[in-house]
Write a protein that holds these residues in place. Structure first.
Motif, PDB file in Angstrom:
ATOM      1  N   ARG A  93     -42.948  21.419  31.720  1.00 37.17           N
ATOM      2  CA  ARG A  93     -43.239  20.576  30.551  1.00 37.17           C
ATOM      3  C   ARG A  93     -44.135  21.297  29.539  1.00 37.17           C
ATOM      4  O   ARG A  93     -45.042  20.694  28.962  1.00 37.17           O
ATOM      5  CB  ARG A  93     -43.918  19.289  31.002  1.00 37.17           C
ATOM      6  N   VAL A  94     -43.888  22.559  29.311  1.00 39.70           N
ATOM      7  CA  VAL A  94     -44.793  23.342  28.469  1.00 39.70           C
ATOM      8  C   VAL A  94     -44.853  22.838  27.027  1.00 39.70           C
ATOM      9  O   VAL A  94     -45.866  23.010  26.347  1.00 39.70           O
ATOM     10  CB  VAL A  94     -44.414  24.832  28.498  1.00 39.70           C
ATOM     11  N   SER A  95     -43.806  22.219  26.553  1.00 36.28           N
ATOM     12  CA  SER A  95     -43.809  21.738  25.170  1.00 36.28           C
ATOM     13  C   SER A  95     -44.589  20.442  25.009  1.00 36.28           C
ATOM     14  O   SER A  95     -44.874  20.021  23.888  1.00 36.28           O
ATOM     15  CB  SER A  95     -42.371  21.523  24.677  1.00 36.28           C
ATOM     16  N   ARG A  96     -44.956  19.805  26.118  1.00 41.97           N
ATOM     17  CA  ARG A  96     -45.667  18.521  26.059  1.00 41.97           C
ATOM     18  C   ARG A  96     -47.154  18.647  26.335  1.00 41.97           C
ATOM     19  O   ARG A  96     -47.894  17.670  26.172  1.00 41.97           O
ATOM     20  CB  ARG A  96     -45.066  17.545  27.064  1.00 41.97           C
ATOM     21  N   LEU A  97     -47.603  19.802  26.768  1.00 40.37           N
ATOM     22  CA  LEU A  97     -48.998  19.979  27.159  1.00 40.37           C
ATOM     23  C   LEU A  97     -49.701  20.893  26.165  1.00 40.37           C
ATOM     24  O   LEU A  97     -49.247  21.993  25.884  1.00 40.37           O
ATOM     25  CB  LEU A  97     -49.068  20.562  28.575  1.00 40.37           C
ATOM     26  N   HIS A  98     -50.814  20.413  25.630  1.00 45.28           N
ATOM     27  CA  HIS A  98     -51.456  21.083  24.507  1.00 45.28           C
ATOM     28  C   HIS A  98     -51.762  22.552  24.784  1.00 45.28           C
ATOM     29  O   HIS A  98     -51.443  23.433  23.976  1.00 45.28           O
ATOM     30  CB  HIS A  98     -52.757  20.361  24.139  1.00 45.28           C
ATOM     31  N   PHE A  99     -52.409  22.839  25.916  1.00 46.37           N
ATOM     32  CA  PHE A  99     -52.825  24.207  26.183  1.00 46.37           C
ATOM     33  C   PHE A  99     -51.622  25.126  26.426  1.00 46.37           C
ATOM     34  O   PHE A  99     -51.643  26.291  26.030  1.00 46.37           O
ATOM     35  CB  PHE A  99     -53.780  24.258  27.374  1.00 46.37           C
ATOM     36  N   ASP A 100     -50.586  24.615  27.070  1.00 44.92           N
ATOM     37  CA  ASP A 100     -49.401  25.434  27.305  1.00 44.92           C
ATOM     38  C   ASP A 100     -48.619  25.682  26.016  1.00 44.92           C
ATOM     39  O   ASP A 100     -48.038  26.747  25.818  1.00 44.92           O
ATOM     40  CB  ASP A 100     -48.483  24.762  28.326  1.00 44.92           C
ATOM     41  N   ARG A 101     -48.631  24.714  25.142  1.00 48.81           N
ATOM     42  CA  ARG A 101     -47.836  24.819  23.917  1.00 48.81           C
ATOM     43  C   ARG A 101     -48.516  25.674  22.845  1.00 48.81           C
ATOM     44  O   ARG A 101     -47.844  26.422  22.127  1.00 48.81           O
ATOM     45  CB  ARG A 101     -47.563  23.427  23.353  1.00 48.81           C
ATOM     46  N   PHE A 102     -49.856  25.575  22.749  1.00 48.84           N
ATOM     47  CA  PHE A 102     -50.541  26.193  21.620  1.00 48.84           C
ATOM     48  C   PHE A 102     -51.473  27.341  21.982  1.00 48.84           C
ATOM     49  O   PHE A 102     -51.711  28.230  21.157  1.00 48.84           O
ATOM     50  CB  PHE A 102     -51.373  25.136  20.872  1.00 48.84           C
ATOM     51  N   ASP A 103     -52.050  27.348  23.179  1.00 55.17           N
ATOM     52  CA  ASP A 103     -53.138  28.284  23.453  1.00 55.17           C
ATOM     53  C   ASP A 103     -52.638  29.607  24.000  1.00 55.17           C
ATOM     54  O   ASP A 103     -51.776  29.655  24.879  1.00 55.17           O
ATOM     55  CB  ASP A 103     -54.124  27.660  24.444  1.00 55.17           C
ATOM     56  N   SER A 104     -53.195  30.677  23.479  1.00 51.88           N
ATOM     57  CA  SER A 104     -52.821  32.015  23.900  1.00 51.88           C
ATOM     58  C   SER A 104     -53.980  32.953  23.584  1.00 51.88           C
ATOM     59  O   SER A 104     -54.874  32.604  22.805  1.00 51.88           O
ATOM     60  CB  SER A 104     -51.557  32.467  23.157  1.00 51.88           C
ATOM     61  N   LEU A 105     -53.982  34.130  24.188  1.00 55.03           N
ATOM     62  CA  LEU A 105     -54.999  35.122  23.891  1.00 55.03           C
ATOM     63  C   LEU A 105     -55.014  35.402  22.389  1.00 55.03           C
ATOM     64  O   LEU A 105     -53.967  35.622  21.778  1.00 55.03           O
ATOM     65  CB  LEU A 105     -54.713  36.402  24.667  1.00 55.03           C
ATOM     66  N   GLU A 106     -56.191  35.360  21.798  1.00 52.63           N
ATOM     67  CA  GLU A 106     -56.328  35.462  20.350  1.00 52.63           C
ATOM     68  C   GLU A 106     -55.770  36.767  19.790  1.00 52.63           C
ATOM     69  O   GLU A 106     -55.881  37.828  20.408  1.00 52.63           O
ATOM     70  CB  GLU A 106     -57.800  35.311  19.941  1.00 52.63           C
ATOM     71  N   SER A 107     -55.180  36.664  18.615  1.00 52.61           N
ATOM     72  CA  SER A 107     -54.597  37.820  17.938  1.00 52.61           C
ATOM     73  C   SER A 107     -55.474  38.249  16.766  1.00 52.61           C
ATOM     74  O   SER A 107     -56.440  37.568  16.392  1.00 52.61           O
ATOM     75  CB  SER A 107     -53.202  37.467  17.425  1.00 52.61           C
ATOM     76  N   ASN A 108     -55.125  39.371  16.166  1.00 50.29           N
ATOM     77  CA  ASN A 108     -55.822  39.823  14.965  1.00 50.29           C
ATOM     78  C   ASN A 108     -55.826  38.723  13.900  1.00 50.29           C
ATOM     79  O   ASN A 108     -56.856  38.444  13.280  1.00 50.29           O
ATOM     80  CB  ASN A 108     -55.139  41.061  14.379  1.00 50.29           C
ATOM     81  N   GLY A 109     -54.668  38.130  13.686  1.00 48.40           N
ATOM     82  CA  GLY A 109     -54.559  37.091  12.665  1.00 48.40           C
ATOM     83  C   GLY A 109     -55.397  35.868  12.978  1.00 48.40           C
ATOM     84  O   GLY A 109     -56.031  35.291  12.084  1.00 48.40           O
TER      85      GLY A 109
END
Length: 368
Positions: free
Chosen positions: A52-68
């Protein structure tokens, strides 16, 4: 009814504790440095497997920060200035390491190994400037790094699930991730005697890594998932921690008990080890409820804090500002953050931006 209840809770949390006539605003942002969703490709593969990755906030949006991600946040904060001309400031609560997945796999999930988060950054082409941007942010006064943990996973429970061939954990591991959903992220919890030595070593090693990376010791700390126990506070104090950042409720882990108990603190309260608690009394987490008017609710909570003579300590996690998985996420929430900062400066022209350790130092000096 929900609005009235929220107002009541906002008032109650601000009644006890340290008071000041100064209009102080502290932004506390957790999880920087933590490897979460590894990539958009990982997201797509896991979704195809039925998670259910599209329904869970951290799975859907959070990732190791990028330059941008870091560059856009830094650019925005530098625009807004308080009464003394200081820029808006984020206390960046850092996870200093991530699992070394390859080495862990070779042990059959029996042993844990980690790598510094800046080594993790080197695996990605869009993250090669993050450390330089962090140092630029520290130099300009927009970023103040503090310690959140060496890793953001409960080592013993995580390895146990992997050894038990739990498909949820193995599929995440194969993508270079701790877990999906929110499994066993309370890294500093001690539930069994076997946890004690591992958690103590993780904290000690993590704080050494913090000092080696940033050039100073972290005066404050925030436990992952707001979960820690009395034994952990002893470790913090022994390592020179002076101030404990916290949510509205501590989840207090106890050796020999399966689940944590809850305990409330107030800003300025002194722990048994002589450290000061500082409690978040404002929430700005737009990702968690996109239909909510987060600027208005945060401003209302700030007004309540100031009415009771309290600093406004604002919780705002990293996932609100990450755009590598969903670019619109970063764009939308940075716009909201800019609106909030502009309104704070307009409503309170005498306000001050401080970091968590700066606020702690002020509280400690006035309490003595």
């Amino acid at each position: 009814m929900d609005s009235l209840l929220r107002q009541l809770k906002s008032n109650l949390i601000n009644i006890p504790g340290w008071k000041t006539n100064r209009k102080i605003v502290v932004f506390e942002s957790d999880d920087w440095g933590m490897q979460r969703m590894a990539s958009k490709a990982s997201f797509n593969r896991l979704e195809k497997k039925g998670y259910r990755v599209s329904r869970l906030h951290f799975d859907r949006f959070d990732s190791l920060e990028s330059n941008g991600d870091v560059g856009r946040l830094l650019e925005l904060l530098s625009v807004y200035r308080d009464r003394s001309g200081a820029p808006a400031k984020f206390t960046m609560n850092m996870i200093m390491g991530n699992p070394d997945f390859d080495r862990i796999r070779t042990t059959g999930f029996e042993k844990y190994y980690h790598e510094p988060f800046y080594q993790t950054l080197k695996r990605f082409s869009d993250k090669d400037e993050v450390m330089d941007l962090y140092r630029e942010g520290m130099q300009s006064g927009c970023f103040r790094m503090q310690f959140h943990g060496r890793e953001h996973v409960h080592i013993n429970r995580w390895l146990a699930r992997l050894r038990a061939t739990d498909r949820l954990y193995l599929d995440a591991f194969d993508e270079g991730m701790y877990a999906l959903e929110s499994g066993h992220l309370d890294a500093m919890a001690m539930y069994e005697k076997a946890d004690i030595a591992i958690v103590k070593e993780s904290i000690a090693a993590g704080m050494v890594l913090f000092e080696q990376t940033w050039g100073f010791k972290s005066a404050s700390i925030i436990a992952p998932c707001y979960t820690w126990g009395d034994a952990v506070e002893k470790v913090w104090a022994a390592k020179g921690v002076e101030f404990i950042q916290g949510g509205r409720v501590q989840k207090r882990s106890i050796v020999g008990q399966e689940h944590p108990r809850t305990r409330r603190h107030y800003t300025g309260e002194k722990s048994s080890e002589g450290m000061r608690y500082m409690i978040r009394n404002v929430s700005f987490e737009p990702v968690t409820a996109p239909r909510q008017n987060w600027v208005n609710t945060a401003l209302a909570e700030v007004a309540t804090a100031f009415r009771w003579g309290k600093p406004a300590i604002i919780s705002t996690h990293r996932l609100n500002y990450i755009g590598s998985l969903v670019p619109e996420n970063s764009k939308k929430n940075l716009h909201l953050l800019g609106t909030l900062l502009g309104e704070l400066i307009r409503l309170y022209p005498d306000m001050e931006f401080l970091s968590s350790d700066e606020l702690g130092g002020m509280i400690a000096s006035e309490k003595e």
